[in-house]
Write a protein that holds these residues in place. Structure first.
Motif, PDB file in Angstrom:
ATOM      1  N   SER A 203     -22.474 -25.899   0.251  1.00  0.00           N
ATOM      2  CA  SER A 203     -22.272 -25.780   1.691  1.00  0.00           C
ATOM      3  C   SER A 203     -21.585 -24.468   2.039  1.00  0.00           C
ATOM      4  CB  SER A 203     -21.438 -26.961   2.207  1.00  0.00           C
ATOM      5  OG  SER A 203     -22.090 -28.188   1.952  1.00  0.00           O
TER       6      SER A 203
ATOM      7  N   TRP B 266     -24.052 -21.477   2.201  1.00  0.00           N
ATOM      8  CA  TRP B 266     -24.764 -21.384   3.476  1.00  0.00           C
ATOM      9  C   TRP B 266     -23.840 -20.832   4.558  1.00  0.00           C
ATOM     10  CZ3 TRP B 266     -29.741 -21.387   3.538  1.00  0.00           C
ATOM     11  CH2 TRP B 266     -30.489 -22.199   2.680  1.00  0.00           C
TER      12      TRP B 266
ATOM     13  N   ARG C  21     -23.167 -17.066   4.110  1.00  0.00           N
ATOM     14  CA  ARG C  21     -24.342 -16.263   4.475  1.00  0.00           C
ATOM     15  C   ARG C  21     -24.480 -16.153   5.990  1.00  0.00           C
ATOM     16  NH1 ARG C  21     -30.618 -17.619   2.881  1.00  0.00           N
ATOM     17  NH2 ARG C  21     -31.552 -15.961   4.150  1.00  0.00           N
TER      18      ARG C  21
ATOM     19  N   ILE D 279     -32.838 -22.214   5.695  1.00  0.00           N
ATOM     20  CA  ILE D 279     -32.076 -23.460   5.714  1.00  0.00           C
ATOM     21  C   ILE D 279     -32.931 -24.613   6.236  1.00  0.00           C
ATOM     22  CG2 ILE D 279     -31.051 -23.230   8.032  1.00  0.00           C
ATOM     23  CD1 ILE D 279     -28.404 -24.205   6.753  1.00  0.00           C
TER      24      ILE D 279
ATOM     25  N   LEU E 129     -25.650 -26.399   9.511  1.00  0.00           N
ATOM     26  CA  LEU E 129     -24.782 -26.558   8.347  1.00  0.00           C
ATOM     27  C   LEU E 129     -24.549 -28.034   8.022  1.00  0.00           C
ATOM     28  CD1 LEU E 129     -22.147 -23.752   9.075  1.00  0.00           C
ATOM     29  CD2 LEU E 129     -24.047 -23.685   7.453  1.00  0.00           C
TER      30      LEU E 129
ATOM     31  N   ALA F 148     -27.616 -29.258   6.219  1.00  0.00           N
ATOM     32  CA  ALA F 148     -27.629 -28.774   4.842  1.00  0.00           C
ATOM     33  C   ALA F 148     -26.671 -29.577   3.974  1.00  0.00           C
ATOM     34  CB  ALA F 148     -27.275 -27.290   4.806  1.00  0.00           C
TER      35      ALA F 148
END
Length: 659
Positions: free
Chosen positions: A482, A485, A488, A509, A629, A632
């Motif tokens: 996590s 992501w 980034r 994603i 997020l 994900a």
């Protein structure tokens, strides 16, 4: 799919870090100096190898989208800590590797003096002869990043003509100057060594004028507002009461290294000074890398790769990683007949034929025709028909008995790919049918070399990993995934100039979280009049049994979903809802869209989305960065389905829909 890069003359990691911040995956770095390689390894999750230009080492370099390198003109007399020429990659070495690896783009960093040399013209001519279009430019770091340094460096970027991307280097625009205090350690503790190093009276500035920096010029330290690098006479800082040398951490700050970048507590402090000063500015590299990502992304968008070729690329990547072989190339569309490629391994000859058909099952007549074509190869080795579809046990047995051919189907591939999660996820996203009730199973290994019988879940360590192979079950690994992501995303500023980097992040994603449910991941589709476009359109897979997708297929007459990405600083308004709505209509089986933006939607946008649903039956959902997020995280944890998050949003929208 995340773009990959290989870095030559990687130093202590400046080039690798700049490209990593732009979203590249550094799959291999090469550096001759062991101490520099150790710093690189400590800070970046990238394998570092000796330079590959001896004894046919070129074959060990993995294929990547980008080949990046730092080139030296010559070793300056004062730079004794730079590796000797025979241990560094030269321009000639780079051109040899460029010809061998044929990346989609290349990047070079070198000194301004190198740009004036004859070697640059040789580089340009040779690269043009290999089919690359090149641009080069001298960048002023202060005017690109705002850092208070007098630093100029030259960069060159080349792209293949089939990419069809017009790449431009960043312009020297003077941003708001950043104060020196942003980079200096003026409040925290500083090691006494930096003060003790001033015990030589010759190092104390003769004329002190209140400047923050004092740099060596014409045989003395002179006050200045910006840092001017000198490899032996290290710049000084006036702390307000006494002078000291600029610290290694402060040099790293001015070069753009993050505060958590680990610098070695090395006894040879001069070595570390020179390595830091020789490093390129990380923020400048990232800006160039952002442009390369955008350029390559445009190239991908304009070239829709056939499904069968995408499948072949995935399979050959897996086979290369499993066996440690770097000479396995995916077949081209104009390949030779009979099979896609032949592989010699452990005294055996394997003939691979790769097929990907629409739908879950393959008609027996197609299998029969392909096996008949492979029959002639059974006398020269073992034919293996690899299918991205399901094949019955009867058909497999019949192929082996009559045509001496092995068949690997989707069940076998799910089992084989399970040790390489990125490849497995991409494979699942490529399929146009659901796999929930398909049980992975190992292929028949009686006729295969031992290297292809590696147990499930193991990975070859002989080749640099092109993917971030995350096979994690504990909470710590979930948090790490996590965080990757999140990091980034944080590196992409809001704004129009960074919209393509944001699109790439959203694409990656979404494919990670929804690849199990959607296929046809095709981006930037222009409308027929050529004026407007939506960012992404995906097709809901056949056989999907999931509440959200079942609902929109059945009650919204939807088989395709439009995605729009908005890299805005503020929340999106009703304007963005209305512009997305025009792409939705029932006759195209396209009445659902998802708009993704940095901050989500405002109240006016929500009212517009409800109005579109109530009056026209068009469904538009709005997601924020945080929503992505969360999806994900759900995917990584594996306890729920990411699509359930969308289902909950749909429930709230329908329950609170007014008349």
């Amino acid at each position: 799919m995340q773009m990959t890069a290989v870095v030559i003359n990687a130093g202590i990691g400046d080039l690798s870090l700049g490209f990593e911040k732009a979203g590249f995956k550094i799959i291999a770095a090469y550096e001759a100096e062991q101490k520099a390689a150790e710093v690189h390894c400590v800070n970046l999750n990238t394998p570092v190898y000796p330079l590959p230009f001896k004894e046919d080492g070129l074959r060990s370099v993995p294929s990547a989208d980008l080949l990046a390198a730092r080139l030296y003109r010559s070793v300056p007399s004062h730079a004794k800590f730079i590796a000797p020429e025979e241990h560094r990659a030269t321009a000639r070495d780079f051109l040899m590797l460029l010809d061998f690896s044929r990346p989609r783009a290349f990047f070079l960093a070198f000194s301004v003096s190198f740009l004036k040399s004859e070697a640059v013209q040789i580089l340009l001519n040779d690269a043009a002869g290999k089919g690359y279009r090149c641009v080069y430019q001298i960048l002023d770091v202060a005017q690109v990043t705002g850092a208070p340094v007098a630093e100029r460096m030259a960069f060159m970027v080349g792209t293949r003509p089939d990419i069809r991307a017009d790449f431009k280097l960043p312009e020297n625009k003077i941003p708001t100057p950043l104060p020196p205090e942003e980079f200096l350690q003026l409040k925290g503790p500083v090691d006494s060594w930096y003060f003790n190093a001033m015990n030589n009276a010759a190092n104390i500035p003769a004329h002190q004028d209140g400047s923050r920096f004092y740099c060596w010029k014409s045989g003395a330290y002179v006050g200045t507002d910006i840092v001017r690098w000198n490899y032996w006479k290290i710049p000084l800082i006036d702390t307000g009461g006494q002078f000291r040398k600029i610290t290694h951490r402060e040099v790293a700050n001015l070069k753009g290294f993050p505060s958590n970048y680990v610098l070695p507590d090395h006894s040879n402090k001069s070595w570390l000074y020179q390595k830091l000063i020789y490093s390129a500015n990380i923020q400048a590299i990232k800006q160039i890398a952002d442009g390369i990502v955008c350029g390559l992304t445009v190239g991908i968008q304009e070239q829709q790769i056939p499904r069968e070729l995408q499948f072949a690329n995935l399979f050959t990547r897996w086979l290369s990683k499993l066996t440690g072989r770097t000479d396995i190339k995916a077949p081209s569309l104009g390949r030779e007949p009979f099979c896609d490629f032949t592989l010699q391994m452990e005294g055996q000859t394997l003939h691979f034929e790769l097929k990907s058909y629409s739908g879950r099952f393959v008609p027996s007549a197609r299998i029969k025709n392909t096996c008949e074509r492979l029959l002639s190869l059974s006398k020269k080795g073992t034919p293996i028909l690899v299918l991205a579809n399901e094949v019955s046990k009867y058909s497999k047995a019949n192929a082996l008995e009559q045509y001496h051919a092995l068949i690997w189907d989707v069940r076998n591939l799910l089992w084989l790919f399970s040790g390489f999660e990125n490849i497995k996820d991409e494979f699942i996203a490529l399929l146009d049918y659901a796999i929930r009730d398909i049980e992975p199973a190992p292929p028949d290994g009686n006729m295969l070399p031992e290297v292809l019988k590696i147990p499930q879940g193991t990975k070859s360590e002989q080749v640099p990993q092109a993917e971030s192979e995350v096979i994690s079950e504990d909470e710590g690994e979930v948090k790490k995934e996590s965080k990757e992501w999140e990091n980034r995303l944080q590196d992409i500023p809001p704004g129009k100039e960074h919209f393509q980097a944001y699109e790439q992040f959203c694409f990656d994603i979404l494919k990670y979280t929804l690849g199990e449910y959607l296929t046809l991941w095709e981006r930037q589709k222009r409308t027929e009049n050529g004026l407007n476009r939506f960012d992404l359109c995906c097709k809901i897979k056949s056989g999907i049994h999931q509440d959200f997708f079942d609902t929109i297929m059945r009650y919204f007459n939807t088989k395709y979903i439009v995605f729009e990405f908005k890299n805005y600083s503020d929340k999106i308004s009703q304007k963005e809802i209305y512009s997305t709505e025009k792409y939705l209509y029932g006759t195209a089986l396209r009445k659902a869209a998802i708009v993704i933006s940095r901050q989500g939607s405002d109240d006016h946008a929500l009212r517009a989305a409800k109005g579109s649903l109530r009056e026209n039956g068009k469904l538009i959902l709005c997601l924020s960065d945080q929503d992505l997020l969360k999806m994900a995280a759900v995917k990584t944890q594996g306890e729920k389905e990411p699509a359930d998050f969308l289902g909950e949003m749909l429930d709230r929208l329908l329950i609170h829909l007014e008349k």
